[in-house]
Design an enzyme around this catalytic site. Structure first.
Site, short mmCIF file in Angstrom:
data_model
loop_
_atom_site.label_atom_id
_atom_site.label_comp_id
_atom_site.label_asym_id
_atom_site.label_seq_id
_atom_site.Cartn_x
_atom_site.Cartn_y
_atom_site.Cartn_z
N TYR A 439 0.84 -1.22 0.00
CA TYR A 439 0.00 0.00 0.00
C TYR A 439 0.87 1.26 0.00
O TYR A 439 2.07 1.20 0.17
CB TYR A 439 -1.06 -0.02 1.09
CG TYR A 439 -0.68 -0.16 2.56
CD1 TYR A 439 0.58 0.09 3.06
CD2 TYR A 439 -1.66 -0.52 3.49
CE1 TYR A 439 0.87 -0.02 4.41
CE2 TYR A 439 -1.39 -0.63 4.84
CZ TYR A 439 -0.12 -0.38 5.29
OH TYR A 439 0.15 -0.48 6.62
N GLU A 440 0.18 2.37 -0.27
CA GLU A 440 0.89 3.65 -0.46
C GLU A 440 1.84 3.61 -1.65
O GLU A 440 2.88 4.26 -1.64
CB GLU A 440 1.68 4.03 0.80
CG GLU A 440 0.85 4.50 1.93
CD GLU A 440 -0.18 5.50 1.49
OE1 GLU A 440 0.11 6.32 0.61
OE2 GLU A 440 -1.31 5.43 2.01
N GLY A 441 1.50 2.83 -2.64
CA GLY A 441 2.38 2.69 -3.81
C GLY A 441 3.31 1.52 -3.60
O GLY A 441 4.11 1.51 -2.65
#
Ligand SMILES: Cc1cc2nc3c(=O)[nH]c(=O)nc-3n(C[C@H](O)[C@H](O)[C@H](O)COP(=O)(O)OP(=O)(O)OC[C@H]3O[C@@H](n4cnc5c(N)ncnc54)[C@H](O)[C@@H]3O)c2cc1C
Length: 598
Positions: A439-441
């Site tokens: 997550y978050e890229g």
């Protein structure tokens, strides 16, 4: 479950000795952030995370969250622990006094974030997302939005979320379908479905404030047509109290590999009333405030996982008796030696220790850059800090989560077969931390951000301020014989990074796939090198302390020995990445899609 002990001695070394937080805070005007105050906060945070939060980690994993008729119940003990978190004033620590915060520096909160996350990754995410929501509102919200939403978020009475992902779009947010129709009163009606929303629904707080991306009527296609909104779960009455449901519902929660105690929700917006944050179609720009804060938070999760796993593995390795040492019996009174005598067990423990401590130093430094971005008066100094932060955020996010995950795998391995058994808690750490790479890229996306957007996109300009710091550090220590084992490799790797950057840039001009083919290796090379620079600085500080007095001699000697391990046994991995990326894209792109099946 390994018993968690907050690593206070090492945190103080990083904050107070290495990064001289006292001078840093005084310079930025944080007069209240004295060493006495910081020590008191750290002591309280240790007690709270060790005694209240860590004991809920295993039960949280076993019970998970439950969903019934749209309501989500967190595992036993979470509600009470969250209330204690609020009562202790923890959510307010680094928030503006204007909205009820204590006005303490961001970097102090980062440290507390590490403790929370080591103790219980799932729990830490509930307040963690509120910080991102607050940062977004503070940076881009109107005065009215700030007054409406921030005080209760600061207090912890309400929590925040980040609603980006939809079933058909995660990385590529330009494809989003959630719509926002303007209403006559200046608000918007949002309709659409978001998935994977962490803390999207739960029973910990009175209200949940969603920060949502959506598309306005007639908005341009792709990422240029994204707008940002704040949408409360429960409507807010004129007097600030919470009212009726605002057309926001939780359709289900995911059953997943880890972080089971954090609700990952499908959130439906059915004409939910929301308010535009920032300008129309500038949502992605505003969202970056949230994402950058969150990426640093996720980097912290990598360190937290490495630390927690290391603590469990170390205790076990001292206790578990198996086989005799290759170099002669070490425990003659016992049936076997403790496994910590075996070089391979030490390899794993030291990998964990050197990543956790090196990562803590890197994150501590980054959190001070965030302080500078918030509070420094000189715009030039602020601009330099922003540029270093932009460069180092994808490195910290991806490198520290990938190596953090590796460390949790070592933790399982040190326990042998017992590491695979749930009771010990080591496999939970590994399952819980995998999400930090996603997550978050994802790691791949961070790597593209680093190489394509930041480094090549600025023709290498972005590297200069950080490279300047490294040059000054090397020059300062150039004639110190004790530092030569660290300075020589740092200089060599710095030169190599320049060469690699130039070579990839050149290849990319002929074939853009060369960037994607090189990106993760480039990021990992940069990560190993960056951590070497921080280990070099820690060695410098430890040597200085040892020369000055005998106080805490064992601690400083251990630092130097761990630095040596990092340089001799971890840093050389970067060469593997350099060789891989030098070989270019051809072998990656040669197979046709059909040939993959053979
Ligand atoms: C437990 C959990 C919690 C989450 N919490 C939130 C949350 O609170 N809010 C929220 O909005 N989202 C959240 N997410 C969503 C998360 O951010 C996305 O899953 C993530 O960004 C990846 O998107 P995706 O799953 O659609 O994968 P995809 O975008 O489909 O990517 C699949 C793979 O393709 C790769 N890839 C894609 N594009 C490229 C490219 N251009 N170059 C190279 N590789 C590429 C990716 O690296 C990945 O390996 C959460 C997800 C999970 C599982």
């Amino acid at each position: 479950m390994p018993e968690y002990k907050a690593p206070i001695r090492d945190i103080k070394f990083v904050m107070q000795e290495l990064l001289d937080c006292e001078t840093h805070y005084q310079h930025l005007g944080y007069q209240d952030a004295s060493i006495e105050m910081i020590d008191a906060i750290l002591a309280e945070a240790s007690k709270f995370t060790e005694q209240v939060i860590a004991p809920l980690n295993q039960i949280g994993d076993e019970q998970g969250c439950t969903w019934k008729d749209g309501a989500v119940t967190t595992p036993d003990g979470f509600k009470d622990a969250y209330q204690q978190y609020v009562d202790g004033g923890w959510p307010t620590l680094s928030q503006s006094e204007e909205f009820g915060g204590q006005g303490l520096p961001h970097s102090l909160n980062t440290t507390i974030g590490e403790l929370l996350s080591s103790a219980n990754h799932s729990f830490a995410m509930y307040p963690g997302l509120s910080h991102g929501a607050l940062a977004t509102l503070e940076a881009h919200g109107t005065d009215e939005q700030k007054q409406t939403f921030m005080p209760n978020l600061v207090e912890g009475r309400w929590t925040g979320t980040m609603c980006l992902t939809e079933p058909h779009c995660g990385t590529d947010l330009g494809m989003l379908r959630t719509k926002a129709e303007p209403n006559d009163d200046g608000s918007y009606s949002l309709t659409g479905t978001k998935i994977f929303i962490s803390a999207g629904e739960h029973d910990l707080s009175e209200n949940i404030i969603h920060i949502v991306i959506a598309r306005l009527p007639g908005a341009p296609e792709g990422s240029k047509g994204i707008s940002l909104f704040v949408v409360p779960k429960l409507a807010i009455n004129e007097d600030g109290s919470v009212g009726e449901n605002n057309g926001v519902s939780c359709g289900s929660i995911e059953h997943k590999m880890g972080i089971n105690a954090n609700a990952t929700c499908v959130i439906n917006f059915d004409g939910a009333k929301g308010y535009l944050i920032g300008a129309p179609n500038r949502g992605l720009h505003c969202m970056f405030t949230f994402m950058n804060a969150a990426r640093l938070g996720v980097a912290n999760e990598g360190v937290a996982a490495a630390e927690a796993s290391f603590q469990g593995a170390l205790a076990y390795a001292k206790d578990r008796l198996q086989m005799r040492s290759l170099s002669g019996v070490k425990n003659p009174d016992g049936p076997a030696d403790a496994i910590i005598v075996h070089p391979d067990v030490r390899r794993m423990l030291l990998t964990q220790k050197s990543i956790a401590e090196g990562g803590r130093a890197l994150n501590g430094y980054l959190s001070q850059l965030v302080d500078i971005c918030h509070a420094e008066k000189d715009p030039e100094v602020r601009a330099v800090a922003e540029s270093k932060l932009a460069l180092l955020t994808p490195i910290a996010k991806a490198f520290l989560t990938e190596t953090g995950l590796e460390c949790t795998s070592h933790g399982v391995q040190v326990f042998g077969g017992h590491g695979f058994i749930k009771e010990w808690g080591m496999e939970q750490l590994m399952r819980d931390t995998k999400i930090s790479c996603l997550y978050e890229g994802t790691t791949g996306v961070q790597a593209l951000d680093l190489l394509a957007r930041k480094v090549l996109g600025t023709q290498g300009e972005i590297l200069k301020p950080f490279a300047q710091d490294i040059t000054e550090f090397c020059q300062r220590n150039a004639t110190d014989a004790d530092m030569a084992e660290f300075i020589k490799p740092i200089m060599a790797y710095a030169a190599q990074l320049q060469e690699i950057t130039g070579a990839v840039g050149k290849k990319a001009m002929a074939n853009a796939d060369e960037i994607g083919a090189a990106s993760v290796d480039y990021l990992m090379f940069s990560g190993y090198f960056t951590l070497a620079y921080f280990w070099g600085q820690m060695a410098e500080k430890a040597l200085e302390k040892l020369k000055a007095s005998d106080d805490d001699k064992d601690f400083y000697q251990a630092k130097i020995k761990t630095a040596r391990f990092y340089f001799q046994r971890i840093l050389p991995r970067a060469q593997g990445h350099a060789s891989c990326l030098a070989n270019g894209a051809d072998s990656m792109m040669a197979l046709t899609e059909d040939e993959f099946a053979f």
